[in-house]
Design an enzyme around this catalytic site. Structure first.
Site, mmCIF file in Angstrom:
data_model
loop_
_atom_site.group_PDB
_atom_site.id
_atom_site.type_symbol
_atom_site.label_atom_id
_atom_site.label_comp_id
_atom_site.label_asym_id
_atom_site.label_seq_id
_atom_site.Cartn_x
_atom_site.Cartn_y
_atom_site.Cartn_z
ATOM 1 N N ASP A 1 50.714 72.179 57.106
ATOM 2 C CA ASP A 1 50.551 70.920 56.364
ATOM 3 C C ASP A 1 51.764 70.006 56.586
ATOM 4 O OD1 ASP A 1 52.029 72.802 54.951
ATOM 5 O OD2 ASP A 1 51.138 72.369 52.995
ATOM 6 N N LYS B 1 50.774 79.014 58.553
ATOM 7 C CA LYS B 1 50.592 78.816 57.104
ATOM 8 C C LYS B 1 51.040 80.111 56.435
ATOM 9 C CE LYS B 1 49.157 76.448 53.497
ATOM 10 N NZ LYS B 1 49.850 75.238 53.011
ATOM 11 N N ASP C 1 43.973 66.600 67.790
ATOM 12 C CA ASP C 1 43.229 65.359 67.531
ATOM 13 C C ASP C 1 44.155 64.367 66.824
ATOM 14 O OD1 ASP C 1 40.846 66.460 68.568
ATOM 15 O OD2 ASP C 1 39.632 65.490 67.020
ATOM 16 N N ASP D 1 43.612 72.929 67.252
ATOM 17 C CA ASP D 1 42.479 72.013 67.416
ATOM 18 C C ASP D 1 42.709 70.768 66.561
ATOM 19 O OD1 ASP D 1 39.833 71.165 68.155
ATOM 20 O OD2 ASP D 1 39.169 71.779 66.156
ATOM 21 N N TYR E 1 38.163 81.237 64.971
ATOM 22 C CA TYR E 1 37.076 80.872 65.879
ATOM 23 C C TYR E 1 36.283 82.101 66.329
ATOM 24 C CZ TYR E 1 38.146 75.945 66.959
ATOM 25 O OH TYR E 1 38.311 74.590 66.914
#
Ligand code: IPM
Ligand code: MN
Length: 357
Positions: A219, A186, A247, A243, A141
């Site tokens: 993942d 990751k 959701d 983020d 970001y």
């Protein structure tokens, strides 16, 4: 207590949900004998229209002076045109960065009345109580970004210090809960994730030997959140993964409109906002779900003001309203009566009762 709250309604449904959250704050003040001074300011698209900037200096100064900040949402199609250089979202990102609010807490719970609102089977929703701790002022970001002819470049940067401080917050939260932290990265692909994992592992081992830490690739974490959501206690992860995963996690609770958040730094000042966006498609229709914003008020009372009883009272008033069937369309099944944003606010305020109760 006396306190100053900066109120930033923002764009789309932001003003509608913040309007109800404000009423709840006023009702809490009246019931418990506090005085909350609330001052509104522009941020996001509305600020661009009014001043040309997404975070005007006046807004930032008001936030710095305040004891807490309550925010609605930013963004909308009218500020999305190709070639636009100032975007509403930049105002929110700049506010988080300027105030060094690096720790974003996003609790995920499932109210029993809302099990049918979730796309997951009811049996999977039993016993869910997850706290996602999202790193908020680093990562992709905030890394350097640029266009270079037909190439676009975003950079992801993390320092050891940034990972240490967010992992400490996650471990401290876990100590007050079930004592388990899942660090998500990751690390099979990204160098920043390898640094993240090694740092999280060391901080956990050296400083929080009583906290059980596991590591998951993002993942796999996205999959496990749907397959075995009740296994998670605290999840700590970098800015963008947090983020995306929140959701996803919001659908366990029935709707994106249900989740609150607290963005905290080193001191008591915090920024409180629902995790949902500005939902321009339903703005002005009275269909917006204000529970995420109202639950953000409960987080504000708890984290910035140490008003634990007041915070619990707001949470209980929300639970009672949901029990009684005060549902917006996003959390109501077909054929069930729904209520407007303001009617939900009425129900929560009524449940809070008055000073004489
Ligand atoms: C959120 C939002 C923001 C983010 C946007 C509006 C910049 O999606 O708070 O989750 O990506 O952090
Ligand atoms: Mn988001």
């Amino acid at each position: 207590m006396n306190a100053q709250i900066a109120v930033l309604p923002g764009d789309g449904v932001g003003p509608e949900v913040v309007g109800q959250a404000r009423r709840v704050l006023e009702a809490v003040a009246a019931k418990f004998g506090h005085h909350f001074e609330m001052e509104e300011a522009h941020i996001g698209g509305g600020a661009i229209d009014a001043t040309g900037e997404s975070l005007p200096a006046k807004t930032l100064a008001l936030c710095r002076r305040a004891d807490a900040i309550l925010l609605g949402a930013v963004g909308g199609p009218q500020w999305d045109a190709p070639g636009t250089t100032v975007r509403p979202e930049q105002g929110l990102l700049a506010l988080r960065q300027e105030l060094e609010l690096f720790a974003n807490l996003r609790p995920v719970r499932v109210h029993p009345r809302l099990k049918d609102a979730s796309p997951l089977k009811a049996a999977l929703l039993e016993g869910i109580d997850v706290l996602v701790v999202r790193e908020l002022t680093g990562g992709i970001y905030f890394g350097e970004k640029r266009r270079d002819g037909d190439r676009a470049i975003d950079t992801c940067v993390y320092t050891v210090g940034e990972v240490e401080r967010i992992v400490r917050i996650a471990c401290e939260q876990a100590r007050k809960r079930a004592g388990r932290v899942t660090s998500v990265d990751k690390a099979n692909v990204l160098e920043t994730s390898r640094l993240w994992r090694a740092t999280a592992e060391r901080v956990g081992r050296e400083e929080f030997p009583d906290v059980v830490m596991e590591h998951l690739l993002v993942d796999a974490a996205a999959m496990h959140l749907l397959r075995r959501p009740s296994d998670f206690d605290v999840i700590v992860t970098e800015n963008m993964f947090g983020d995306i995963l929140t959701d996803e996690a919001s659908m366990l609770s029935g709707s994106l409109g249900m989740l609150p958040s607290a963005s905290l730094g080193a001191g008591p000042l915090g920024l409180y906002e629902p995790i949902h966006g500005s939902a321009p498609d339903i703005a002005g229709t009275g269909r917006a779900n204000p529970y995420g914003a109202i639950l953000s008020v409960a987080m504000l009372l708890h984290h910035s003001f140490d008003l634990f009883q007041e915070s619990a009272t707001v949470q209980a008033a929300v639970a009672t309203a949901i029990d009684a069937g005060y549902l917006t369309p996003d959390i109501a099944c077909d054929g069930i009566e729904t209520f407007s944003t303001a009617e939900i606010g009425d129900a929560v305020v009524a449940n809070l009762g008055s000073a004489t109760d």
